[in-house]
Design an enzyme around this catalytic site. Sequence first.
Site, PDB file in Angstrom:
ATOM      1  N   SER A   1       0.823  -1.205   0.000  1.00 41.56           N
ATOM      2  CA  SER A   1       0.000   0.000   0.000  1.00 41.56           C
ATOM      3  C   SER A   1       0.864   1.265   0.000  1.00 41.56           C
ATOM      4  O   SER A   1       1.695   1.444  -0.884  1.00 41.56           O
ATOM      5  CB  SER A   1      -0.951  -0.047   1.208  1.00 41.56           C
ATOM      6  OG  SER A   1      -1.937   0.942   1.125  1.00 41.56           O
TER       7      SER A   1
ATOM      8  N   HIS B   1      -2.650  -1.429  -4.550  1.00 40.77           N
ATOM      9  CA  HIS B   1      -4.107  -1.492  -4.647  1.00 40.77           C
ATOM     10  C   HIS B   1      -4.693  -0.087  -4.619  1.00 40.77           C
ATOM     11  O   HIS B   1      -4.021   0.866  -4.220  1.00 40.77           O
ATOM     12  CB  HIS B   1      -4.694  -2.348  -3.517  1.00 40.77           C
ATOM     13  CG  HIS B   1      -4.434  -1.806  -2.148  1.00 40.77           C
ATOM     14  ND1 HIS B   1      -5.066  -0.682  -1.653  1.00 40.77           N
ATOM     15  CD2 HIS B   1      -3.611  -2.218  -1.157  1.00 40.77           C
ATOM     16  CE1 HIS B   1      -4.656  -0.431  -0.435  1.00 40.77           C
ATOM     17  NE2 HIS B   1      -3.753  -1.356  -0.115  1.00 40.77           N
TER      18      HIS B   1
END
Length: 222
Positions: free
Chosen positions: A109, A132
């Site tokens: 992330s 993501h």
Amino acid sequence: MGDELEKEDEHLKEMGTLPMKNEKKGKIELLTIIGEVEGHEAVSANTKATKYEHILPKLAQIENDDEIDGVLILLNTLGGDVEAGLAIAEMIASLSKPTVSLVLGGCHSIGGPLAVAADYSFIVESGTMVIHPVRSAGLFIGVTQSLRNMERTQDRITGFLSKHSKISQQRVEELMLDSSQLVKDVGTMLDGKEAVKEGLIDEVGGIKEAFAKLHEMMKKDS
């Protein structure tokens, strides 16, 4: 000597930093980003966390300290607060001292920008990076406006990744939206070799390679 070691232990425990001096090669500041990147809200007491209010002043001190010749950043994080992560990444990227990052375990992330913010990046072969879309917890007030803000935040992340690595912003977005890899989410998990192949990380390597590269950069910078 005892007081100095005690002080270093305190720095490592509280701040995740450690000064390392080599008389022949110069002084390196070790910076660790481990666990969750904590932002304006405190994480659970049981959660390992890197506090951005600790890291930002430390980075400013590193920049202002003429005795520090380089910075080694060790990362093993599942991500965390986007604004805090980007703030730390921008600070790392703006340092005038040579910087090298090493991804150990996972760097997921918002950990991505933190890894590529360094002048040169390494990842161990078994390391992973997860890319993501930006997520939001809680209620939306005005769905269209909230979505637009999330898209702008996502653009800041993808733009930073492409600016500080060899991957294009378009390719980052493709990896973010891949629906074939993660069971309950969209996104992509890259192992060490894949992260290098995609141009996100510079090289597969460990602590030996990271130190060698940083010493090389420090020598050129002196």
